[in-house]
Design an enzyme around this catalytic site. Structure first.
Site, mmCIF file in Angstrom:
data_model
loop_
_atom_site.group_PDB
_atom_site.id
_atom_site.type_symbol
_atom_site.label_atom_id
_atom_site.label_comp_id
_atom_site.label_asym_id
_atom_site.label_seq_id
_atom_site.Cartn_x
_atom_site.Cartn_y
_atom_site.Cartn_z
ATOM 1 C CG ASP A 115 -5.591 -15.324 -3.344
ATOM 2 O OD1 ASP A 115 -6.318 -14.320 -3.334
ATOM 3 O OD2 ASP A 115 -5.311 -15.965 -4.461
ATOM 4 C CB SER A 162 -16.398 -5.224 2.373
ATOM 5 O OG SER A 162 -16.223 -5.858 3.646
ATOM 6 C CB THR A 171 -0.995 -0.183 1.173
ATOM 7 O OG1 THR A 171 -2.016 -1.070 1.330
ATOM 8 C CG2 THR A 171 -1.958 1.184 1.209
ATOM 9 C CD GLU A 172 3.756 3.002 -3.662
ATOM 10 O OE1 GLU A 172 3.303 3.901 -4.339
ATOM 11 O OE2 GLU A 172 4.618 1.975 -3.838
ATOM 12 C CG HIS A 193 -23.057 -5.479 26.823
ATOM 13 N ND1 HIS A 193 -22.969 -6.039 25.615
ATOM 14 C CD2 HIS A 193 -21.891 -5.722 27.587
ATOM 15 C CE1 HIS A 193 -22.008 -7.302 25.919
ATOM 16 N NE2 HIS A 193 -21.540 -6.948 26.961
ATOM 17 C CD GLN A 197 -28.705 -0.728 20.630
ATOM 18 O OE1 GLN A 197 -27.561 -0.218 20.431
ATOM 19 N NE2 GLN A 197 -29.881 -0.247 20.982
ATOM 20 C CD GLU A 229 -4.023 -9.459 5.631
ATOM 21 O OE1 GLU A 229 -4.525 -10.308 4.791
ATOM 22 O OE2 GLU A 229 -3.547 -9.529 6.595
ATOM 23 N N GLY A 230 -7.727 -5.951 1.863
ATOM 24 C CA GLY A 230 -8.648 -5.745 0.916
ATOM 25 C C GLY A 230 -10.039 -5.201 1.481
ATOM 26 N N GLY A 270 -0.953 6.815 -2.661
ATOM 27 C CA GLY A 270 -1.884 6.790 -3.931
ATOM 28 C C GLY A 270 -2.166 5.268 -4.476
HETATM 29 N N1 CAA Z 1 -3.305 -14.846 -7.334
HETATM 30 C C1 CAA Z 1 -2.420 -14.901 -8.512
HETATM 31 N N2 CAA Z 1 -2.407 -13.912 -9.431
HETATM 32 C C2 CAA Z 1 -3.401 -13.175 -9.504
HETATM 33 C C3 CAA Z 1 -4.505 -12.970 -8.540
HETATM 34 C C4 CAA Z 1 -4.429 -13.880 -7.447
HETATM 35 N N3 CAA Z 1 -5.285 -14.088 -6.533
HETATM 36 N N4 CAA Z 1 -5.157 -11.774 -8.890
HETATM 37 C C5 CAA Z 1 -5.106 -11.548 -9.795
HETATM 38 N N5 CAA Z 1 -3.653 -12.062 -10.468
HETATM 39 C C6 CAA Z 1 -3.197 -11.645 -11.405
HETATM 40 C C7 CAA Z 1 -3.967 -11.784 -12.678
HETATM 41 O O1 CAA Z 1 -4.203 -13.140 -13.223
HETATM 42 C C8 CAA Z 1 -3.383 -10.617 -13.730
HETATM 43 O O2 CAA Z 1 -2.165 -11.483 -14.323
HETATM 44 P P1 CAA Z 1 -2.002 -11.334 -15.890
HETATM 45 O O3 CAA Z 1 -1.686 -10.028 -16.250
HETATM 46 O O4 CAA Z 1 -0.730 -12.236 -16.205
HETATM 47 O O5 CAA Z 1 -3.389 -11.883 -16.637
HETATM 48 C C9 CAA Z 1 -2.727 -9.820 -12.915
HETATM 49 O O6 CAA Z 1 -2.682 -10.507 -11.471
HETATM 50 C C10 CAA Z 1 -3.538 -8.426 -12.767
HETATM 51 O O7 CAA Z 1 -4.674 -9.018 -12.258
HETATM 52 P P2 CAA Z 1 -6.124 -7.956 -12.332
HETATM 53 O O8 CAA Z 1 -6.183 -7.316 -13.699
HETATM 54 O O9 CAA Z 1 -7.290 -8.542 -11.751
HETATM 55 O O10 CAA Z 1 -5.444 -6.517 -11.236
HETATM 56 P P3 CAA Z 1 -5.885 -5.232 -11.053
HETATM 57 O O11 CAA Z 1 -5.097 -4.433 -11.134
HETATM 58 O O12 CAA Z 1 -7.415 -5.025 -11.786
HETATM 59 O O13 CAA Z 1 -6.410 -5.343 -9.358
HETATM 60 C C11 CAA Z 1 -7.570 -6.232 -7.435
HETATM 61 C C12 CAA Z 1 -7.247 -6.843 -9.097
HETATM 62 C C13 CAA Z 1 -8.312 -7.491 -7.015
HETATM 63 C C14 CAA Z 1 -8.480 -5.014 -7.414
HETATM 64 C C15 CAA Z 1 -6.119 -5.972 -6.685
HETATM 65 O O14 CAA Z 1 -5.766 -4.743 -6.874
HETATM 66 C C16 CAA Z 1 -6.652 -6.188 -5.090
HETATM 67 O O15 CAA Z 1 -6.775 -7.174 -4.449
HETATM 68 N N6 CAA Z 1 -6.637 -4.931 -4.255
HETATM 69 C C17 CAA Z 1 -6.758 -4.858 -2.938
HETATM 70 C C18 CAA Z 1 -5.330 -4.532 -2.561
HETATM 71 C C19 CAA Z 1 -5.357 -5.174 -0.911
HETATM 72 O O16 CAA Z 1 -5.821 -5.995 -0.741
HETATM 73 N N7 CAA Z 1 -4.436 -4.201 -0.366
HETATM 74 C C20 CAA Z 1 -4.293 -4.446 1.225
HETATM 75 C C21 CAA Z 1 -2.793 -4.286 1.381
HETATM 76 S S1 CAA Z 1 -1.991 -5.353 2.780
HETATM 77 C C22 CAA Z 1 -2.679 -4.798 4.234
HETATM 78 O O17 CAA Z 1 -3.789 -4.358 4.382
HETATM 79 C C23 CAA Z 1 -1.781 -5.313 5.339
HETATM 80 C C24 CAA Z 1 -1.221 -4.352 6.387
HETATM 81 O O18 CAA Z 1 -0.308 -4.184 6.606
HETATM 82 C C25 CAA Z 1 -2.342 -3.153 6.840
#
Ligand code: CAA
Length: 378
Positions: free
Chosen positions: A237, A363, A122-123, A335, A333, A360-361, A125
């Site tokens: 995942d 909802s 995460t950044e 409570h 509620q 981690e993404g 932007g």
């Molecule tokens: N496993 C493996 N590869 C994957 C995948 C997965 N689950 N999901 C996508 N990919 C691959 C795709 O196959 C694709 O590959 P190709 O170009 O070879 O076909 C590539 O990645 C791009 O896929 P998308 O076009 O679907 O990617 P996108 O840019 O549209 O993004 C998204 C998809 C699901 C929106 C993704 O950006 C996402 O999950 N966003 C949420 C980010 C997130 O969860 N952030 C949390 C940060 S960590 C945190 O919170 C912890 C902390 O410390 C606070």
């Protein structure tokens, strides 16, 4: 789906959470500090390294076991989940994509408790749109020079190393120019932002990580150049199963508090547990918690049996992220005014739950992942 070993792990994790963690949860929330002696006990228990292979000092356990441990610990203290992060985001990149030398150096350190890791995608932007990162890694001889800023990094203020996702090819289309690096915190040019003052999970530290001309040797490239986004998504995942377990644990904790309080609270001459409204609330909450449990362990089972589990992990994360918010709201509620004061655990559980549908993404991102797979017939 569960074996004898899973029942044993649940029993041990529950005992540890009840006896060691629960009595400290208020103190952790109030001070924002994780007690060193409790961390030591956790490391000794090995709950923090369930999924790290035995060869590198961990338990070599499956993901069901990690989910069980996370659920039991979160039921008593949301902040404590960060202590077992080597099972998910801090250990995952190395467990699934590290080479032997990288695992020996960093995974073993985490299993021993001498190293704390973090995960840096995460950044400012690039939040939900994870692939739009600006951090760059320029090749310089055998090294890479990293520049950029990561934000909302769990363990940011205290990590010894972090997996950084950066662009090695700024001209590449899509996500193919992103690579992953292991960056050590004591290297020149590495610095941290302030420890963020958060609404909940206050015993878990969060900050920005700033990289200014940090020289990273090629040995610290994780996987191949250009593989970074797939590494990130793959690790997320599995991380989403443990975050779902965190939501499940918080929801169970909120339900437990509701049961305890409503049995004790007397109004209109009887315990409020005797009112049908309370009974219906408890029935509804307990049923939903059990649905969440099925989703979590279904996703963990799919992962453990080597099947594709992206959709199932997103479903569990989506459902349990919302679940803990709903169940802690309803428990609070029940409570009444007591739920609004800090003497009662539900006040903390309510605040600790709020992050689960965000990190981690969100909802909304989980719904995008789920619908994308449903439309693709997967
Ligand atoms: N496993 C493996 N590869 C994957 C995948 C997965 N689950 N999901 C996508 N990919 C691959 C795709 O196959 C694709 O590959 P190709 O170009 O070879 O076909 C590539 O990645 C791009 O896929 P998308 O076009 O679907 O990617 P996108 O840019 O549209 O993004 C998204 C998809 C699901 C929106 C993704 O950006 C996402 O999950 N966003 C949420 C980010 C997130 O969860 N952030 C949390 C940060 S960590 C945190 O919170 C912890 C902390 O410390 C606070």
């Amino acid at each position: 789906m569960f074996e004898k070993k899973h029942e044993m792990i649940r029993k041990l994790a529950r005992e540890f959470a009840e006896n060691e963690i629960a009595p400290r949860a208020q103190e952790i929330d109030k001070t924002g500090e994780y007690p060193a002696d409790l961390r030591e006990k956790l490391i000794k228990s090995k709950f923090h390294c369930v999924t790290i292979p035995e060869e590198y000092g961990g338990c070599g356990g499956d993901y069901k076991s990690a989910a069980i441990v996370t659920e039991e610990i979160a039921a008593k203290c949301g902040s404590s989940v960060t202590q077992i992060m080597p099972n998910s985001l801090s250990g995952g990149p190395l467990i699934y994509f590290g080479n032997h030398e990288q695992k020996k150096k960093y995974l073993q350190g985490m299993a021993e408790g001498s190293l704390i890791g973090a995960f840096g995608i995460t950044e400012p932007g690039a939040g939900s749109d994870a692939s739009s990162i600006d951090t760059v890694a320029e090749k310089d001889g055998d090294d890479y020079i990293l520049n950029g800023r990561k934000c909302f990094i769990t363990n940011g203020p205290i990590c010894d190393f972090i997996t950084v996702f950066a662009k090695t090819d700024t001209k590449a289309k899509g996500v193919s120019g992103i690579s992953a690096f292991i960056v050590e915190a004591d290297w020149n040019g590495f610095s941290r932002g302030k420890n963020e003052d958060k609404l909940g999970i206050k015993g878990s530290k969060t900050s920005d990580i700033i990289l200014e001309n940090v020289r990273v040797p090629k040995e610290n490239l994780l996987g191949r150049e250009g593989q970074g986004f797939k590494i990130c998504m793959g690790v997320l995942d599995s991380g989403r199963i443990t975050v779902a377990s965190q939501g499940l644990g918080l929801a169970q904790g909120a339900l437990d508090e509701a049961v305890k309080f409503t049995k004790e609270r007397i109004q209109f001459g009887k315990s409020i547990a005797k009112f049908q409204n309370t009974q219906f609330e408890i029935a509804d909450m307990a049923t939903k918690v059990q649905c969440g449990r099925h989703l979590v362990f279904n996703a963990a089972h799919m992962k453990d049996s080597g099947r594709s589990y992206t959709k199932e992990a997103a479903m569990a994360k989506y459902y349990c992220g919302e679940l803990c918010n709903e169940i802690s709201y309803r428990s609070l509620q029940l409570h009444g005014g007591y739920g609004f004061i800090k003497d009662y655990d539900i006040e903390r559980i309510y605040r600790d739950s709020r992050i689960v549908s965000i990190y981690e993404g969100t909802s909304e991102i989980q719904k995008l992942v789920i619908s994308g797979m449903v439309y693709a017939g997967k």
